[in-house]
Structure formats: structure tokens, C-alpha cells
Design an enzyme around this catalytic site. Structure first.
Site, PDB file in Angstrom:
ATOM      1  CB  CYS A  64    -104.602 -38.936  39.593  1.00 44.51           C
ATOM      2  SG  CYS A  64    -105.326 -38.302  38.055  1.00 44.51           S
ATOM      3  CE  LYS A  98    -100.239 -39.453  40.199  1.00 46.63           C
ATOM      4  NZ  LYS A  98    -100.786 -38.294  39.449  1.00 46.63           N
ATOM      5  CB  SER A 129    -116.886 -14.963  10.379  1.00 48.11           C
ATOM      6  OG  SER A 129    -117.198 -16.336  10.561  1.00 48.11           O
ATOM      7  CD  GLU A 131    -102.967 -35.729  41.155  1.00 48.86           C
ATOM      8  OE1 GLU A 131    -101.792 -36.085  40.973  1.00 48.86           O
ATOM      9  OE2 GLU A 131    -103.881 -35.950  40.322  1.00 48.86           O
TER      10      GLU A 131
END
Length: 503
Positions: free
Chosen positions: A175, A114, A357, A45
Site C-alpha cells: 500500500c 511493511k 426537509s 492488505e
């Protein structure tokens, strides 16, 4: 006339707005597809622009440069003799659409917009594009002059149509349309479409591959047919990672699968399928045969080409395969690691800087970087690389333990041991002066000195003091990132990416 057709799904690591680089990768994928014997090439896409362009999609230049790339593709020798399915934005009647552009022999066969946009989670397609709501309708799109000069076409079909070749019928999805309740492939399959294509920009989520596979196998199991799925891979500029894994399915079985977590720029997955298998499968499902009589017909764009091989007997079908899945722990390790590598190389920084840390959050981030470096060592490189990830970590990862008077020897030792195990360039510094300066400003303004709870302070004071220490580490770490002394790689930009913790 051949019954067997070889189809190619391309996985590309595209960069947002990198038109030259994107064109280069598209051409490389077409070349690879032709070398593998494919007659139809499907790309992801919005492969021309990259998916993550954001508000750049609203700029006219983005559309103009997309047409320039398409002009290069139309005239490139790589596109001769192969049908190419390209993803790019197109404006029609002053409206922007997310489109598939199908080209063959310097002609545009169809521009298919689309129908259903992704608007949930991380997706905001409706901000830049409009869905095509005229189902099974086409209109004439007037081509830019630069394209018309190449194709000799003034207008081309634009809309919800399918392509009929001399031996089969091809229909497009994009998609999100695979994930919708009433996916277009259902109606297309009932109208005789045998090959479904889906150019996708689907980012990685834990176990999302399972969902994709289930949807694709279910689609072709119900209506029969061949399903081509092509996905992006990598980080193209956003905070998401596209995990590739392009695939092909035939009648409910996967016959081709690409890599899910790969650092390759271009990957092509092919499969050879027998179209007679589709026809036999569909003909055996009588309920489907009855439903086809009730289905509405799609407009057809006719393409005078045979996709199948003429000597089909001599060509073997691609057998069904078992889908390869990573376990959840591997996905958690590989997805962020691949994103980190793409982000690092595209920022042109010299490495990572991580405040370590001694706690679990920063340790997890350090492990993700280590996973990243192990993937990098698997790449074929022109330049010699270290033989193990710890040596590479010494060049690309700087960790720093920022201590105060409240820090314990346990956390200091844990940070030091972890840095030694992963091989990072490790620093230990004291930041009491920074914390004291903040406290002095507060005391001057409010005439009091906050205390930790163990020293008689309130809960609010205790939380504020912890935040002062933590935020002081964060701010100070940004000062350390551009320092010239952080690594031995002098030919690259000396600044480093400051990475945070994952909770």
C-alpha cells in the site's frame, strides 16, 4: 522454460474480524485465479482480518485467529500448485507488523513486513503496527506450533527480502510504499526484481484512482517490470469505502483493470505477460544499466517453481488497455452509495430512514440512496427483485417531512415530490408539540420566551430556535427508525438505519 506468466490480482470485500467469511472469500479468489491459469495470486492488505479492525489489532486473539486462517489456507486444496501472497498481521519478537505472507505447497516462503506505514488522513497504522526498519535484512521468525505441524518448518525468513523462482524474481510492496518518495520497487528493480506486488487497503477519495494509475505506470516506466496491485473493496466497518480497481501494469502500460465500484464479494483480474518484454525494456535503458551496478543486493528466498507457462508460444500476451475512469460526478454518486449498501447489509437493518426537509442537503442524501438501489438491481440475486429502483425504494427507504408552524408549503411540496419521484415510503408529521415542550422547559428556567428574528428576537435567539427545530427532528427520527410499521419486509429486523444529510 516458459517466458510468459499469468498473474492474478484479487479484489475482496472483507469484513473486519469476520475470520470465517474472510477465509471463504480468500479461498474463492484463489480458486478463481487457478481457473484463469494464474500461477501467482496476490490478495489485498490485511485480507485475513479486514483492514478496519481498529484496536482489535492490539488483542492477542486477533493474531491467533489470523494464524488459524493461515493454517486453513496451507492445508486447503485450493492453494495447491499456486503461489499465494496473503495479507495478515504477524507478531515477531513481541512486536506487531503488517505483513505479506507468501506460501506455496504447504510451506511459508517469506514473511515480508511493511516498511512504511500510512499515518496521514484517515490512516492510523502506527497505533497498531511498527514499521520494519532493517532494510535488506532478514531474521528467523519462530512459527506457532499449529503452523509448524503443517509446514514442517520451525523458523521462516522474516524481513525485507525478495523471492527468486526458477524463471524470475518477485518483490513485495504494501500500500503506502507505492506512495512514498523512495519506494522499495526502485531498489528492487535495480537489483533484478521483475515482478512487483502490492497488497493494498486504499480507500476512495475523489480522483484518487488517477493518482494510483500515475504512480504504477510511472514506476514500471522508469525501472521496467510488472506491477501487480490488489485492493480491498467495500465498507469493512469504518467510515471509509475501499474502491477496489485492482490492476496490473507492464513497462508503463496498464494491462489489466478491475472494477472500481462493485458490489461483488470477490473479483479476480488477471494478465499474461512476457518476461522477455521486461528484460528487453530494461536492457534498452543504459542509464538504468549503469545504476544497477551501484545498487545494493536484497536477501533472496529461493523457491523451486516455474511461474511461467511451458508452452509460451501458444499463449497470447494480454494487450495494453486504456484505463476506465468515472467522471467526478459519477464518483460522488457511486462511492457513498456502495458504502451505504455495505453498511446496511452488515447492520442487518431493514432499510433507511431519512428526514427529508425539502432542502438540498437531505435531497442529495436521498439521491445517493437511489444510486445505491440502482447498483443493487444489477446484482445477480437468488431472490426476485423489483424491476426498477423506485419499487425497491418503497421497501428500503422511508422518508419523513417533519413540519412545524414555521415550515413553508414550498419545502413540504418539494419533499413530497422528491419522495414520489424516487419511490420512497413517505411520511408527513407535525413536531410542534416536541418543539413547544423544549421551549416550555427553557421558559420555566429563564422566565422568557425566545423569538425568531422576524418577530423581534435577537440573532442569538434566532439561531437557537433554528437549532431546537433541527435537533428535535434528529432526535425524533431515531425514535421512528425501530418502528414496526415502516416497511413491508417482515422477515428481517424491523429497525432501520437513520441517515443524515450531506453538506
Amino acid at each position: 522454460m516458459g517466458r510468459k506468466v499469468t498473474l492474478a490480482c484479487c479484489t475482496l470485500n472483507q469484513w473486519a474480524m469476520d475470520f470465517d467469511g474472510n477465509l471463504k472469500r480468500i479461498l474463492e479468489s484463489i480458486k478463481m485465479a487457478k481457473e484463469m491459469g494464474a500461477t501467482y495470486r496476490l490478495g489485498p492488505e490485511l485480507e485475513v482480518t479486514g483492514y478496519g479492525c481498529g484496536d482489535h489489532f492490539l488483542e492477542s486473539d486477533t493474531l491467533y485467529h489470523s494464524w488459524q486462517v493461515l493454517a486453513e489456507l496451507l492445508t486447503a486444496p485450493e492453494t495447491e500448485g499456486i503461489v499465494c501472497d496473503i495479507g495478515m498481521p504477524v507478531m515477531h519478537k513481541n512486536v506487531r507488523y503488517n505483513c505479506r505472507v507468501i506460501i506455496y505447497q504447504q510451506k511459508i516462503i517469506l514473511i515480508r513486513p511493511k516498511l512504511y506505514l500510512a499515518m496521514d488522513g484517515n490512516y492510523r497504522e502506527g497505533r497498531w503496527f511498527t514499521p520494519w526498519c532493517k532494510l535488506r535484512e532478514i531474521e528467523d521468525l519462530y512459527l506457532p506450533q499449529m503452523i509448524s505441524n503443517i509446514t514442517g518448518q520451525r523458523t521462516v525468513p522474516f524481513g525485507d527480502a525478495v523471492i527468486s523462482t526458477a524463471d524470475t524474481c518477485v518483490g513485495c510492496e504494501t500500500c503506502e510504499e507505492l506512495f512514498t518518495a523512495n519506494s522499495p520497487h526502485i531498489a528492487m528493480g535495480l537489483d533484478g526484481v521483475e515482478i512487483f506486488t502490492n497488497g493494498s487497503g486504499s480507500h476512495h477519495q475523489l480522483r484518487k484512482l488517477n493518482v494510483r494509475v500515475d504512480l504504477i505506470t510511472s514506476a514500471t516506466s522508469k525501472v521496467g517490470g510488472v506491477y501487480m496491485y490488489s485492493n480491498l473493496i467495500g465498507c469493512d466497518g469504518e467510515r471509509v469505502y475501499y474502491d477496489g480497481c485492482s490492476m496490473l501494469a507492464l513497462n508503463g502500460e496498464i494491462v489489466g483493470q478491475g472494477s472500481q465500484f462493485s458490489l461483488d464479494e470477490v473479483e479476480v483480474t488477471t494478465a499474461t505477460v512476457d518476461l522477455e518484454d521486461v528484460r528487453s525494456y530494461r536492457g534498452s535503458i543504459m542509464s538504468r544499466c549503469m545504476q544497477t551496478q551501484q545498487s545494493m543486493s536484497y536477501p533472496r528466498c529461493y523457491l523451486n517453481v516455474v511461474l511461467g507457462h511451458y508452452d509460451s508460444v501458444a499463449i497470447a500476451d494480454t494487450p495494453a488497455i486504456s484505463v476506465q475512469y468515472f467522471i467526478p460526478e459519477e464518483e460522488i454518486s457511486l462511492g457513498p452509495a456502495c458504502w451505504l449498501w455495505d453498511y446496511l447489509r452488515r447492520s442487518k437493518m431493514a432499510g433507511f430512514f431519512l428526514p427529508l426537509s425539502g432542502g438540498i442537503d437531505s435531497a442529495a442524501t436521498a439521491c445517493l440512496v437511489t444510486s445505491d438501489l440502482r447498483r443493487v438491481l444489477q446484482l445477480p440475486e437468488d431472490q426476485p427483485l423489483p424491476t426498477d429502483s423506485s419499487k425497491l425504494a418503497g421497501q428500503l427507504l422511508t422518508t419523513c417531512y417533519m413540519a412545524t408552524t414555521n415550515s413553508s408549503s414550498d419545502t413540504r411540496d418539494r419533499a413530497s415530490r422528491l419522495a414520489q419521484q424516487i419511490g420512497s415510503n413517505h411520511l408527513t408529521i407535525a413536531i410542534d408539540d416536541v418543539v413547544s415542550a423544549n421551549m416550555a422547559v427553557f421558559s420555566q428556567a429563564f422566565h422568557m420566551t425566545p423569538k425568531f428574528k422576524v418577530h423581534g428576537g435577537s440573532g442569538a435567539e434566532n439561531l437557537a430556535l433554528q437549532n431546537v427545530q433541527a435537533r428535535s427532528r434528529m432526535v425524533l427520527s431515531y425514535l421512528f427508525c425501530p418502528a414496526d410499521t415502516l416497511g413491508p419486509i417482515k422477515e428481517r429486523v424491523p429497525a432501520r438505519l437513520r441517515i443524515g444529510q450531506c453538506g
